[in-house]
Design an enzyme around this catalytic site. Sequence first.
Site, PDB file in Angstrom:
ATOM      1  N   LEU A 197      41.514  47.456  39.152  1.00 35.63           N
ATOM      2  CA  LEU A 197      40.695  48.593  39.582  1.00 35.63           C
ATOM      3  C   LEU A 197      41.178  49.938  39.062  1.00 35.63           C
ATOM      4  CD1 LEU A 197      39.918  47.430  43.220  1.00 35.63           C
ATOM      5  CD2 LEU A 197      38.592  47.069  41.134  1.00 35.63           C
ATOM      6  N   CYS A 198      42.098  49.922  38.110  1.00 34.17           N
ATOM      7  CA  CYS A 198      42.567  51.170  37.499  1.00 34.17           C
ATOM      8  C   CYS A 198      41.557  51.666  36.477  1.00 34.17           C
ATOM      9  CB  CYS A 198      43.907  50.962  36.792  1.00 34.17           C
ATOM     10  SG  CYS A 198      45.282  50.851  37.910  1.00 34.17           S
ATOM     11  N   HIS A 199      41.419  52.983  36.417  1.00 35.54           N
ATOM     12  CA  HIS A 199      40.564  53.590  35.408  1.00 35.54           C
ATOM     13  C   HIS A 199      41.290  53.612  34.066  1.00 35.54           C
ATOM     14  CE1 HIS A 199      38.953  55.194  39.171  1.00 35.54           C
ATOM     15  NE2 HIS A 199      37.816  55.353  38.523  1.00 35.54           N
TER      16      HIS A 199
ATOM     17  N   MET B  13      50.118  54.328  38.203  1.00 43.83           N
ATOM     18  CA  MET B  13      50.101  52.911  37.841  1.00 43.83           C
ATOM     19  C   MET B  13      50.568  52.704  36.408  1.00 43.83           C
ATOM     20  SD  MET B  13      49.458  51.501  40.632  1.00 43.83           S
ATOM     21  CE  MET B  13      49.514  49.859  39.984  1.00 43.83           C
ATOM     22  N   GLU B  14      50.236  53.626  35.531  1.00 44.84           N
ATOM     23  CA  GLU B  14      50.671  53.519  34.139  1.00 44.84           C
ATOM     24  C   GLU B  14      52.186  53.594  34.041  1.00 44.84           C
ATOM     25  OE1 GLU B  14      46.419  54.336  34.108  1.00 44.84           O
ATOM     26  OE2 GLU B  14      48.048  55.164  35.267  1.00 44.84           O
TER      27      GLU B  14
ATOM     28  N   ASP C 234      63.117  38.843  28.834  1.00 43.17           N
ATOM     29  CA  ASP C 234      62.703  37.810  27.883  1.00 43.17           C
ATOM     30  C   ASP C 234      63.716  37.653  26.754  1.00 43.17           C
ATOM     31  OD1 ASP C 234      60.867  35.949  26.514  1.00 43.17           O
ATOM     32  OD2 ASP C 234      60.683  37.598  25.082  1.00 43.17           O
TER      33      ASP C 234
END
Length: 163
Positions: A83-85, A120-121, A135
Amino acid sequence: MDAADPPPPRPSPAVPGPAPAVMIDVGGKPVSARMARAVARLVASAATIERVRHGTLEKGDALAVARVAGIMAAKRTSDIVPLCHPLPLDSVTVDIGFDDPGAITIVATVRALARTGVEMEALVAVGAAALAIYDMAKSLEPGMSIEGMRLEEGAGGTRGVWW
């Protein structure tokens, strides 16, 4: 459900129960300078941390790969978090520190001129950078952990500066 069937009705806000998932409308908000800083730590043995620090892992320079992974992930946040733009980011920096012999600290700072924040970014950037290091070093130490992923600072919008 057949292709000709109508979609199921969405719950009304007046009806108790879970709210439908929606992407918030930010079209009416003013564009402003936004900034967010997030941090995460990758915890491992001192020997593994030193191998990462000196670029002597079998897969190569984990720090360079982590920086690129964090930047790429920040740019693709709306593809990862439903739901992030999608935002036009102005800058993304990923800094990696070794202030503890048993941990690597990753800090991402994201800036944009946008109608919504870049928190969020920044969080996705530190998560991806930490996962890239994991990793590349997992063959040495699969028991490493990624801890303390959190937002440290933000600025812009109606909240102003917060931390």
